[in-house]
Design a protein around this motif. Sequence first.
Motif, mmCIF file in Angstrom:
data_model
loop_
_atom_site.group_PDB
_atom_site.id
_atom_site.type_symbol
_atom_site.label_atom_id
_atom_site.label_comp_id
_atom_site.label_asym_id
_atom_site.label_seq_id
_atom_site.Cartn_x
_atom_site.Cartn_y
_atom_site.Cartn_z
ATOM 1 N N GLU A 93 8.030 2.223 -10.689
ATOM 2 C CA GLU A 93 9.445 2.202 -10.283
ATOM 3 C C GLU A 93 9.584 1.601 -8.874
ATOM 4 O O GLU A 93 10.409 0.728 -8.642
ATOM 5 C CB GLU A 93 10.032 3.628 -10.305
ATOM 6 C CG GLU A 93 10.044 4.296 -11.674
ATOM 7 C CD GLU A 93 8.654 4.728 -12.157
ATOM 8 O OE1 GLU A 93 7.738 4.886 -11.291
ATOM 9 O OE2 GLU A 93 8.463 4.853 -13.393
ATOM 10 N N GLN A 94 8.762 2.069 -7.956
ATOM 11 C CA GLN A 94 8.845 1.551 -6.582
ATOM 12 C C GLN A 94 8.481 0.071 -6.547
ATOM 13 O O GLN A 94 9.112 -0.723 -5.836
ATOM 14 C CB GLN A 94 7.879 2.324 -5.665
ATOM 15 C CG GLN A 94 8.322 3.727 -5.331
ATOM 16 C CD GLN A 94 7.353 4.393 -4.339
ATOM 17 O OE1 GLN A 94 6.354 3.809 -3.920
ATOM 18 N NE2 GLN A 94 7.656 5.617 -3.967
ATOM 19 N N LEU B 168 11.419 -2.006 -7.731
ATOM 20 C CA LEU B 168 12.479 -2.109 -6.698
ATOM 21 C C LEU B 168 12.074 -3.132 -5.634
ATOM 22 O O LEU B 168 12.861 -3.974 -5.211
ATOM 23 C CB LEU B 168 12.716 -0.738 -6.042
ATOM 24 C CG LEU B 168 13.429 0.314 -6.905
ATOM 25 C CD1 LEU B 168 13.407 1.684 -6.210
ATOM 26 C CD2 LEU B 168 14.872 -0.126 -7.194
ATOM 27 N N LEU B 169 10.798 -3.074 -5.246
ATOM 28 C CA LEU B 169 10.292 -4.046 -4.257
ATOM 29 C C LEU B 169 10.387 -5.460 -4.807
ATOM 30 O O LEU B 169 10.827 -6.394 -4.122
ATOM 31 C CB LEU B 169 8.833 -3.734 -3.933
ATOM 32 C CG LEU B 169 8.516 -2.925 -2.691
ATOM 33 C CD1 LEU B 169 7.008 -2.724 -2.576
ATOM 34 C CD2 LEU B 169 9.065 -3.611 -1.442
ATOM 35 N N HIS B 170 9.986 -5.621 -6.078
ATOM 36 C CA HIS B 170 10.048 -6.939 -6.732
ATOM 37 C C HIS B 170 11.481 -7.484 -6.635
ATOM 38 O O HIS B 170 11.708 -8.604 -6.187
ATOM 39 C CB HIS B 170 9.620 -6.787 -8.195
ATOM 40 C CG HIS B 170 9.612 -8.074 -8.975
ATOM 41 N ND1 HIS B 170 9.045 -8.164 -10.229
ATOM 42 C CD2 HIS B 170 10.091 -9.314 -8.694
ATOM 43 C CE1 HIS B 170 9.177 -9.416 -10.670
ATOM 44 N NE2 HIS B 170 9.813 -10.127 -9.760
ATOM 45 N N ALA B 171 12.446 -6.659 -6.970
ATOM 46 C CA ALA B 171 13.852 -7.124 -6.958
ATOM 47 C C ALA B 171 14.280 -7.502 -5.538
ATOM 48 O O ALA B 171 14.866 -8.569 -5.314
ATOM 49 C CB ALA B 171 14.747 -6.023 -7.504
ATOM 50 N N GLY C 85 0.851 -1.188 0.000
ATOM 51 C CA GLY C 85 0.000 0.000 0.000
ATOM 52 C C GLY C 85 0.886 1.237 0.000
ATOM 53 O O GLY C 85 2.119 1.144 0.043
ATOM 54 N N ASN C 86 0.281 2.410 0.002
ATOM 55 C CA ASN C 86 1.079 3.648 -0.047
ATOM 56 C C ASN C 86 1.712 3.991 1.292
ATOM 57 O O ASN C 86 2.610 4.833 1.343
ATOM 58 C CB ASN C 86 0.197 4.812 -0.536
ATOM 59 C CG ASN C 86 -0.061 4.712 -2.039
ATOM 60 O OD1 ASN C 86 0.829 4.904 -2.846
ATOM 61 N ND2 ASN C 86 -1.275 4.338 -2.405
ATOM 62 N N THR C 87 1.240 3.367 2.375
ATOM 63 C CA THR C 87 1.884 3.617 3.671
ATOM 64 C C THR C 87 2.755 2.442 4.079
ATOM 65 O O THR C 87 3.901 2.610 4.467
ATOM 66 C CB THR C 87 0.818 3.838 4.780
ATOM 67 O OG1 THR C 87 0.095 5.014 4.462
ATOM 68 C CG2 THR C 87 1.467 3.967 6.153
#
Length: 244
Positions: free
Chosen positions: A56-57, A60-63, A13-15
């Motif tokens: 993009e975020q 990065l999380l996926h990686a 989520g965004n938080t």
Amino acid sequence: MSVVASVLVVDAGNTSIKFTAFENEQILWVQRDDSCPVDTGFAPDRIYFASVRSKEQSALLHADIQAEFPGSVWFTLTSQDEACGVINAYVEPKRLGVDRWLGVIAAHHRAKGDVVVVDAGTAIKVDVVGKDGVHLGGYIAPGLGMMENVLLSKTARIRYDACEVVAGRGLPDSTARAVTEGCHEMVLGFLERIHRRYPNFKWVVTGGDSQVLLSLLDISMEYQPNLVALGAKLVGDEQVRGNK
Ligand SMILES: Nc1ncnc2c1ncn2[C@@H]1O[C@H](COP(=O)(O)OP(=O)(O)O)[C@@H](O)[C@H]1O
Ligand SMILES: CC(C)(COP(=O)(O)O)[C@@H](O)C(=O)NCCC(=O)O
Ligand SMILES: [K+]
């Protein structure tokens, strides 16, 4: 011998990011964090990833997460026009937040009837789903934290310490109470208006701020903190079956 399927659901989520570990249908643990949990001792066969963050975020999380669980097969879940017997209300189905989509699917399968889903997170989302699995649409409003932050950031004199946010009686008689309880009243009025239109629907609430709302609302609601993860499990498993 029954084959145990272990799945890690990631709900970004965004938080905050919620990590939910499943073994078959059972939830082993849930971790809310800003980054991937490490040394969990959990080796998921599959990872179901649902993110409302930027491309993009999310990449990065996926990686990061794939690096922590290199042996897991990755599934990125997105909003579709139809899944698990639920039909998306959106004119452009993919634009519906995937957290809303997954919550709607889980709520439909749990309620087995008309249901309203309230997800109180960074934003507060309300979605309405008919018993036939037709998503009728829904609302997005600022979350409690967002409303408070805007008042603090856009004014010169709304300032108070956390310790001043205390429960009081009657109309707020301090800045801290005026703001926090004003924001609560905004959300409660929003929800009570919707409840007047859908009084016979089951109501389910999820999201980090749901306990605050539950304590203030005189609407009977089922509190389901894992609603989005349960929806992700349903959708991901359907995709796996479809790929066989
Ligand atoms: N441990 C926590 N970390 C972050 N937010 C929390 C926590 N516990 C409760 N909250 C509340 O939950 C809200 C975030 O809810 P959540 O459903 O995680 O949001 P999102 O899914 O939009 O990231 C925050 O605004 C905060 O008020
Ligand atoms: C409304 C949301 C930002 C809520 O996300 P969250 O509060 O969980 O961070 C998310 O569902 C989203 O990005 N929706 C896309 C727009 C839409 O649903 O119409
Ligand atoms: K969310």
